[in-house]
Each structure stands twice: as C-alpha cells, then as structure tokens.
Motif scaffolding. Structure first.
Motif, PDB file in Angstrom:
ATOM      1  N   PRO A  20      38.380  40.418  39.948  1.00 27.64           N
ATOM      2  CA  PRO A  20      37.622  39.995  41.133  1.00 27.64           C
ATOM      3  C   PRO A  20      37.018  41.192  41.851  1.00 27.64           C
ATOM      4  O   PRO A  20      37.472  42.329  41.694  1.00 27.64           O
ATOM      5  CB  PRO A  20      38.679  39.313  41.995  1.00 27.64           C
ATOM      6  N   PHE A  21      35.984  40.939  42.648  1.00 26.41           N
ATOM      7  CA  PHE A  21      35.462  41.975  43.540  1.00 26.41           C
ATOM      8  C   PHE A  21      34.778  41.308  44.721  1.00 26.41           C
ATOM      9  O   PHE A  21      34.355  40.149  44.652  1.00 26.41           O
ATOM     10  CB  PHE A  21      34.494  42.911  42.801  1.00 26.41           C
ATOM     11  N   ASP A  22      34.674  42.050  45.810  1.00 26.56           N
ATOM     12  CA  ASP A  22      33.961  41.621  47.009  1.00 26.56           C
ATOM     13  C   ASP A  22      32.911  42.656  47.361  1.00 26.56           C
ATOM     14  O   ASP A  22      33.149  43.859  47.238  1.00 26.56           O
ATOM     15  CB  ASP A  22      34.907  41.453  48.203  1.00 26.56           C
ATOM     16  N   CYS A  23      31.751  42.204  47.788  1.00 30.93           N
ATOM     17  CA  CYS A  23      30.672  43.032  48.330  1.00 30.93           C
ATOM     18  C   CYS A  23      29.978  43.869  47.258  1.00 30.93           C
ATOM     19  O   CYS A  23      28.784  43.732  47.027  1.00 30.93           O
ATOM     20  CB  CYS A  23      31.184  43.919  49.451  1.00 30.93           C
ATOM     21  N   LYS A  24      30.701  44.769  46.587  1.00 37.05           N
ATOM     22  CA  LYS A  24      30.105  45.619  45.561  1.00 37.05           C
ATOM     23  C   LYS A  24      31.192  46.175  44.665  1.00 37.05           C
ATOM     24  O   LYS A  24      32.281  46.511  45.130  1.00 37.05           O
ATOM     25  CB  LYS A  24      29.322  46.776  46.190  1.00 37.05           C
ATOM     26  N   GLN A  25      30.888  46.251  43.373  1.00 33.12           N
ATOM     27  CA  GLN A  25      31.798  46.897  42.425  1.00 33.12           C
ATOM     28  C   GLN A  25      31.094  48.102  41.818  1.00 33.12           C
ATOM     29  O   GLN A  25      29.980  47.997  41.327  1.00 33.12           O
ATOM     30  CB  GLN A  25      32.206  45.929  41.318  1.00 33.12           C
ATOM     31  N   ASP A  26      31.748  49.245  41.861  1.00 34.33           N
ATOM     32  CA  ASP A  26      31.259  50.459  41.214  1.00 34.33           C
ATOM     33  C   ASP A  26      32.469  51.107  40.568  1.00 34.33           C
ATOM     34  O   ASP A  26      33.271  51.755  41.246  1.00 34.33           O
ATOM     35  CB  ASP A  26      30.605  51.397  42.233  1.00 34.33           C
ATOM     36  N   ILE A  27      32.620  50.920  39.255  1.00 31.17           N
ATOM     37  CA  ILE A  27      33.866  51.291  38.608  1.00 31.17           C
ATOM     38  C   ILE A  27      33.589  51.665  37.158  1.00 31.17           C
ATOM     39  O   ILE A  27      32.664  51.133  36.522  1.00 31.17           O
ATOM     40  CB  ILE A  27      34.866  50.110  38.688  1.00 31.17           C
ATOM     41  N   TYR A  28      34.367  52.621  36.628  1.00 28.07           N
ATOM     42  CA  TYR A  28      34.306  52.906  35.196  1.00 28.07           C
ATOM     43  C   TYR A  28      34.855  51.702  34.438  1.00 28.07           C
ATOM     44  O   TYR A  28      35.838  51.080  34.853  1.00 28.07           O
ATOM     45  CB  TYR A  28      35.112  54.159  34.862  1.00 28.07           C
ATOM     46  N   ILE A  29      34.229  51.367  33.324  1.00 35.12           N
ATOM     47  CA  ILE A  29      34.633  50.146  32.630  1.00 35.12           C
ATOM     48  C   ILE A  29      36.078  50.236  32.130  1.00 35.12           C
ATOM     49  O   ILE A  29      36.763  49.205  32.038  1.00 35.12           O
ATOM     50  CB  ILE A  29      33.675  49.811  31.472  1.00 35.12           C
ATOM     51  N   SER A  30      36.564  51.438  31.832  1.00 35.23           N
ATOM     52  CA  SER A  30      37.950  51.575  31.373  1.00 35.23           C
ATOM     53  C   SER A  30      38.955  51.467  32.516  1.00 35.23           C
ATOM     54  O   SER A  30      40.165  51.518  32.277  1.00 35.23           O
ATOM     55  CB  SER A  30      38.142  52.899  30.628  1.00 35.23           C
ATOM     56  N   ASP A  31      38.482  51.306  33.752  1.00 38.36           N
ATOM     57  CA  ASP A  31      39.367  51.046  34.900  1.00 38.36           C
ATOM     58  C   ASP A  31      39.360  49.576  35.294  1.00 38.36           C
ATOM     59  O   ASP A  31      40.033  49.194  36.254  1.00 38.36           O
ATOM     60  CB  ASP A  31      38.937  51.889  36.114  1.00 38.36           C
ATOM     61  N   ILE A  32      38.597  48.758  34.591  1.00 41.50           N
ATOM     62  CA  ILE A  32      38.491  47.346  34.952  1.00 41.50           C
ATOM     63  C   ILE A  32      39.818  46.622  34.731  1.00 41.50           C
ATOM     64  O   ILE A  32      40.247  45.814  35.555  1.00 41.50           O
ATOM     65  CB  ILE A  32      37.362  46.666  34.144  1.00 41.50           C
ATOM     66  N   ASP A  33      40.498  46.909  33.602  1.00 41.80           N
ATOM     67  CA  ASP A  33      41.688  46.150  33.236  1.00 41.80           C
ATOM     68  C   ASP A  33      42.991  46.929  33.341  1.00 41.80           C
ATOM     69  O   ASP A  33      44.066  46.361  33.135  1.00 41.80           O
ATOM     70  CB  ASP A  33      41.538  45.605  31.812  1.00 41.80           C
ATOM     71  N   THR A  34      42.918  48.232  33.665  1.00 45.30           N
ATOM     72  CA  THR A  34      44.131  49.036  33.736  1.00 45.30           C
ATOM     73  C   THR A  34      43.848  50.312  34.507  1.00 45.30           C
ATOM     74  O   THR A  34      42.694  50.710  34.670  1.00 45.30           O
ATOM     75  CB  THR A  34      44.635  49.396  32.321  1.00 45.30           C
ATOM     76  N   THR A  35      44.927  50.943  34.994  1.00 46.09           N
ATOM     77  CA  THR A  35      44.794  52.244  35.648  1.00 46.09           C
ATOM     78  C   THR A  35      44.943  53.392  34.662  1.00 46.09           C
ATOM     79  O   THR A  35      44.885  54.562  35.051  1.00 46.09           O
ATOM     80  CB  THR A  35      45.854  52.403  36.750  1.00 46.09           C
ATOM     81  N   GLN A  36      45.134  53.091  33.390  1.00 45.47           N
ATOM     82  CA  GLN A  36      45.270  54.096  32.333  1.00 45.47           C
ATOM     83  C   GLN A  36      44.117  53.906  31.352  1.00 45.47           C
ATOM     84  O   GLN A  36      44.203  53.079  30.439  1.00 45.47           O
ATOM     85  CB  GLN A  36      46.615  53.959  31.626  1.00 45.47           C
ATOM     86  N   PRO A  37      43.016  54.648  31.531  1.00 42.53           N
ATOM     87  CA  PRO A  37      41.797  54.417  30.739  1.00 42.53           C
ATOM     88  C   PRO A  37      42.026  54.417  29.233  1.00 42.53           C
ATOM     89  O   PRO A  37      41.389  53.634  28.508  1.00 42.53           O
ATOM     90  CB  PRO A  37      40.887  55.574  31.166  1.00 42.53           C
ATOM     91  N   GLU A  38      42.914  55.264  28.734  1.00 44.88           N
ATOM     92  CA  GLU A  38      43.121  55.337  27.287  1.00 44.88           C
ATOM     93  C   GLU A  38      43.759  54.064  26.723  1.00 44.88           C
ATOM     94  O   GLU A  38      43.717  53.811  25.514  1.00 44.88           O
ATOM     95  CB  GLU A  38      43.985  56.557  26.932  1.00 44.88           C
ATOM     96  N   ARG A  39      44.353  53.228  27.577  1.00 41.73           N
ATOM     97  CA  ARG A  39      44.961  51.968  27.144  1.00 41.73           C
ATOM     98  C   ARG A  39      44.045  50.768  27.372  1.00 41.73           C
ATOM     99  O   ARG A  39      44.414  49.633  27.075  1.00 41.73           O
ATOM    100  CB  ARG A  39      46.282  51.738  27.882  1.00 41.73           C
ATOM    101  N   SER A  40      42.869  51.000  27.889  1.00 38.94           N
ATOM    102  CA  SER A  40      41.949  49.913  28.239  1.00 38.94           C
ATOM    103  C   SER A  40      41.291  49.322  26.992  1.00 38.94           C
ATOM    104  O   SER A  40      41.063  50.019  25.994  1.00 38.94           O
ATOM    105  CB  SER A  40      40.864  50.442  29.186  1.00 38.94           C
TER     106      SER A  40
END
Length: 243
Positions: free
Chosen positions: A163-183
């Motif tokens: 989910p997001f409100d107002c605006k999302q600006d995020i690396y895609i590997s942070d969408i599903d986890t806080t550990q990019p290498e496991r995304s």
C-alpha cells in the motif's frame, strides 16, 4: 526551489513570477506537479493543449559528475463537451469527463543488483507512483494497494503487494522486503538480468514513472528516467476535487 524568476528561471527566461501559481512550501520540493487547463474564472476546460516534460539534473558537490535524465509528463485526455464546472474532475467510469487512469501499468526493468553487461555497474530502479484520486480542497491525499506481478526472462512469475498514500518513491527491491538481496525484484532471486513487472491498483488508480540508476557510488552514478507503459482504462472512476 520554485521557478520564481529570481533564483531560477525556465527555458527562455520563463517563470511563475506575477502568476497565480504559488511557490512550493518546501525547499527543496519533494512532491508531484499537476497541471489543468482552465479559463479566466478557473473553470476547467475540455481542451487538450498541455504537454509536459521533466528534466532531472544531478551535480556532485565537487562538480566532477553532472547527470541529466528526462521523461514525459503523464497526460489524461479530456472528453469533448463532458467537462463541467462543479470542481470535481471525473476520470473514467460512466460519468467520465476525462479518460480513465490506466488499468495496468507495465515496467520493463533490470532486476536490482544486476550487473550492466556493458559498463559492469550495478543497476537499481526507483519506482515513483502517485494516485489519480485526491481531494485538493480538503488536502486529503489519495492512496492505493498495488499488486505486483513480476516475470523474469523465462516467464517465471513472482507476486507481492504494497500500500501507499500520497506518493511512492522507492527502490523496487525495497517493495517486498528490507533486505534487497532477498527481494523478488533482485537479480539473485529473479534469476535473470531483466524482467517485466505489471502493476494493478486497488482503490485509487495510479500513474507513475521510473528512474534507472547505474552505479552505487554517487560520484559515478548515472540515471535514466522512463515512462511506464500501460494497458487499458480502469472501469472505476477516479475523482480529483479542486479547491
């Protein structure tokens, strides 16, 4: 900071000085810019005469690296004769004044942490989304839950939601986890250099762009801004309430 004609000017010396466009409240500004065709009384018009482009420039403190990326604005076409003066813009649906927001957004991308086969630099992608529905009168931002379907080059499928409100600006590997290498958006999990992600919004419709970053070191980073592809229009109406 804003194009005020004093500290910064646009192309050909253009600026917002003397206009009814207020300065942005933050310096530097972090948000989105929305434009609408209106008449002298601020009544919305059904004229499709706007075209926008965003140019993003980045310069390191030492001035050794100067990087420029560019993307087109996202336009929503007005329907001739449908726009009224009730200060509520209806995007799509049975009482549409404008075309609907995209039903599915499509992003073709490198998986994060992939190595560019030409330069050898690691690649990361930032995904920027904004909702189509929002109440500008009461300052109530729109929001949505985005369902992501991720395909690698072998058409193997992964999925997640966020989910997001107002605006999302995020690396895609942070969408599903806080550990990019496991995304599921990382090259190690995706299993290929590149892939395609299909985004479907629940709640408000969304529009967006992506920024592809090559190189982790800020002194060597270079970016490319890209528009997302889309497929179809939403059945549900999105509404923008004007002040």
């Amino acid at each position: 900071f804003p194009i005020d004609g004093v500290r910064r000017q646009g192309r050909g010396g253009s600026s917002n000085a003397g206009s009814r466009i207020p300065p942005v409240p933050e310096d530097p500004f972090d948000g989105s810019l929305k434009c609408l065709v209106v008449d002298d009384t601020n009544r919305p018009l059904d004229q499709n005469v706007l075209k926008g482009e965003a140019t993003i420039t980045t310069r390191e403190t030492q001035g050794a690296v100067f990087d420029v990326s560019k993307h087109n604005a996202v336009g929503i076409k007005a329907q001739s004769g449908a726009v009224n003066d009730d200060n509520e813009l209806v995007l799509g649906g049975e009482e549409a004044e404008y075309n609907g927001c995209p039903n599915v957004l499509i992003l073709n991308h490198f998986f994060d942490l992939a190595e560019n086969p030409v330069s050898g630099a690691e690649v990361f992608t930032r995904l920027i989304l904004v909702p189509c529905t929002e109440d500008l009168l009461r300052q109530i931002p729109g929001g949505a839950v985005i369902q992501y379907l991720v395909y690698n080059e072998f058409e193997q499928r992964f999925s997640t939601s966020r989910p997001f409100d107002c605006k999302q600006d995020i690396y895609i590997s942070d969408i599903d986890t806080t550990q990019p290498e496991r995304s599921i958006f990382s090259a190690g999990v995706g299993g290929t250099l590149t892939g395609q992600t299909r985004l479907t919004a629940i709640g408000s419709g969304v529009v967006g762009v992506a920024v592809e970053e090559h190189g982790l070191d800020t002194s060597e980073k270079h970016c490319a801004s890209v528009n997302l592809h889309f497929q179809g229009d939403r059945d549900e109406a999105d509404r923008i309430t004007l002040p």
